[in-house]
Design an enzyme around this catalytic site. Sequence first.
Site, PDB file in Angstrom:
ATOM      1  N   GLU A  82     -38.521  54.045  22.439  1.00 50.54           N
ATOM      2  CA  GLU A  82     -38.188  55.108  23.079  1.00 50.54           C
ATOM      3  C   GLU A  82     -37.279  54.663  24.241  1.00 50.54           C
ATOM      4  O   GLU A  82     -38.054  53.782  25.262  1.00 50.54           O
ATOM      5  CB  GLU A  82     -39.081  56.192  23.366  1.00 50.54           C
ATOM      6  CG  GLU A  82     -38.901  57.182  24.097  1.00 50.54           C
ATOM      7  CD  GLU A  82     -39.862  58.349  24.396  1.00 50.54           C
ATOM      8  OE1 GLU A  82     -40.865  58.383  23.678  1.00 50.54           O
ATOM      9  OE2 GLU A  82     -39.520  59.116  25.187  1.00 50.54           O
ATOM     10  N   LYS A 275     -48.976  62.651  26.326  1.00 52.14           N
ATOM     11  CA  LYS A 275     -47.946  62.008  25.321  1.00 52.14           C
ATOM     12  C   LYS A 275     -47.181  60.948  26.306  1.00 52.14           C
ATOM     13  O   LYS A 275     -46.956  59.803  26.036  1.00 52.14           O
ATOM     14  CB  LYS A 275     -47.030  62.993  24.376  1.00 52.14           C
ATOM     15  CG  LYS A 275     -46.282  62.108  23.657  1.00 52.14           C
ATOM     16  CD  LYS A 275     -44.968  61.769  24.129  1.00 52.14           C
ATOM     17  CE  LYS A 275     -43.931  61.089  23.141  1.00 52.14           C
ATOM     18  NZ  LYS A 275     -42.718  60.242  23.780  1.00 52.14           N
ATOM     19  N   ASP A 291     -55.216  48.274  18.310  1.00 48.91           N
ATOM     20  CA  ASP A 291     -55.048  49.460  17.131  1.00 48.91           C
ATOM     21  C   ASP A 291     -54.701  50.656  18.012  1.00 48.91           C
ATOM     22  O   ASP A 291     -55.588  51.182  18.871  1.00 48.91           O
ATOM     23  CB  ASP A 291     -56.499  49.757  16.653  1.00 48.91           C
ATOM     24  CG  ASP A 291     -56.549  50.357  15.557  1.00 48.91           C
ATOM     25  OD1 ASP A 291     -55.770  51.515  15.730  1.00 48.91           O
ATOM     26  OD2 ASP A 291     -57.688  50.556  14.972  1.00 48.91           O
ATOM     27  N   HIS A 388     -34.783  60.910  33.649  1.00 53.97           N
ATOM     28  CA  HIS A 388     -35.619  60.095  32.753  1.00 53.97           C
ATOM     29  C   HIS A 388     -34.987  59.758  31.785  1.00 53.97           C
ATOM     30  O   HIS A 388     -35.428  58.648  30.872  1.00 53.97           O
ATOM     31  CB  HIS A 388     -37.016  60.932  32.459  1.00 53.97           C
ATOM     32  CG  HIS A 388     -37.937  60.278  31.793  1.00 53.97           C
ATOM     33  ND1 HIS A 388     -38.758  59.245  32.338  1.00 53.97           N
ATOM     34  CD2 HIS A 388     -38.459  60.350  30.683  1.00 53.97           C
ATOM     35  CE1 HIS A 388     -39.507  58.784  31.665  1.00 53.97           C
ATOM     36  NE2 HIS A 388     -39.531  59.664  30.341  1.00 53.97           N
TER      37      HIS A 388
HETATM   38  C1  MEV Z   1     -41.093  62.121  27.000  1.00 56.92           C
HETATM   39  O1  MEV Z   1     -41.374  60.947  25.667  1.00 56.92           O
HETATM   40  C2  MEV Z   1     -42.215  61.898  27.561  1.00 56.92           C
HETATM   41  C3  MEV Z   1     -42.387  63.227  28.749  1.00 56.92           C
HETATM   42  O2  MEV Z   1     -41.803  64.425  27.839  1.00 56.92           O
HETATM   43  C4  MEV Z   1     -43.582  63.269  29.379  1.00 56.92           C
HETATM   44  C5  MEV Z   1     -43.874  64.725  30.137  1.00 56.92           C
HETATM   45  O3  MEV Z   1     -43.033  65.590  30.015  1.00 56.92           O
HETATM   46  O4  MEV Z   1     -44.665  64.463  30.964  1.00 56.92           O
HETATM   47  C6  MEV Z   1     -41.042  63.171  29.432  1.00 56.92           C
END
Ligand code: MEV
Length: 398
Positions: A82, A275, A291, A388
């Site tokens: 990513e 996530k 793992d 981001h």
């Molecule tokens: C993207 O991989 C992760 C985000 O969506 C995490 C978040 O929203 O805090 C930017």
Amino acid sequence: MRFSGFSKLSAAGKLNKLVEEGILDAEALNSLTTFQPKDPLAQSLFEKMAENVIGTFPTPYSIAPGFLINNKPYVVPMVTEESSVVAAASWSARFWTERGGFRTKVISETKIGQIHFLWSGDPGLLSQNSPAIFSRLRSSVVHLTKSMEYRSGGITGFELLNLTNSLERYFQIRVSFLTADSMGANFINSCLEMMAAELCRATEELIPVADSPEIIMSILSNHTPDCRVECMVECPIPELAGIRGVEDPADFARRFSLAVQIATIDPYRAVTHNKGIYNGIDAVILATANDFRAVEAAGHAYASIGGQYRSLTSISIDNNIFRYTLEVPMAVGTVGGLTKAHPMAALSLKILGNPTAGELMQIAASVGLANNFAALKALTTTGIQAGHMPLHQRKQKQ
Ligand code: MEV
């Protein structure tokens, strides 16, 4: 059967079969060849790792430099597909290094294994005899635990659970383990299977009035709330100045804190928030051939431990100090498994200074917190698209 005997074919034979069956064409073969390791040793290593291997699937191997964790500098290898994850971790690492770095501690490293069994005897008798049974179970695996004890690991406790209220005749023996620097899955599962056999013998001998237990299964649990690490960053609020898009550090802290509170009360937001934490953690877990399914499963279970799925991070703003904390379970190893057998994992561990399992927990948690901090910073200031994901957008345009 079209594919009977497929697994017995050589790698070349498997490819031929897939061409014959019209599953692979010349272009597909070309892609497979392009990413095939040139070194036959590497190729045979991959062929041993899984079954029916016909190629490898390379993913970027990156470095996030500039982490300061408990006053020790780290350069962290990350494996992720990513875009912007490594850039975000590196930005955060630099930001927090200038403000004292990440403070981490391992809360405990206990892992759990379970022997699930049915028994129709008197639960009171089982409970009365449990100390004697536990002692027999422990003795039955001394040959396995001896070397682990030498490394300060081994079996640390037994518990008998009567779950007959939930499922007829269902009992469980829950065994606590410490597995030193190994993740310990093989060790735990070997001990459990041997102890399950001993459980039948011991129960038959100690409680002859009842039938022998029926063992249903013996396996480690990937729910590891007691194999947990805490990671924290903090600074006086005025020191939050200097972030792009932040004109008023106090207002940034307020908005950031609200974002964390939202992830605490709303599971839809909490899952995305967490996530983002695993963007960082998984990348380190993958780079060290640990793992990641186990690590993620444990994390999401821990996030729900209070009955509702929540953020794994928490925030406090007291006396003008911004303090941001991540608490996360993580069962990892720095010996055993693929950690040394996979040359890239061995390289990652070397780059990290050959950490103990506890240290690796602290490093991975720091990267998780770094990624989450960068994500919330972007979300609560410029927005994720501007802040981001510029690399991602650049890639899309190509
Ligand atoms: C993207 O991989 C992760 C985000 O969506 C995490 C978040 O929203 O805090 C930017």
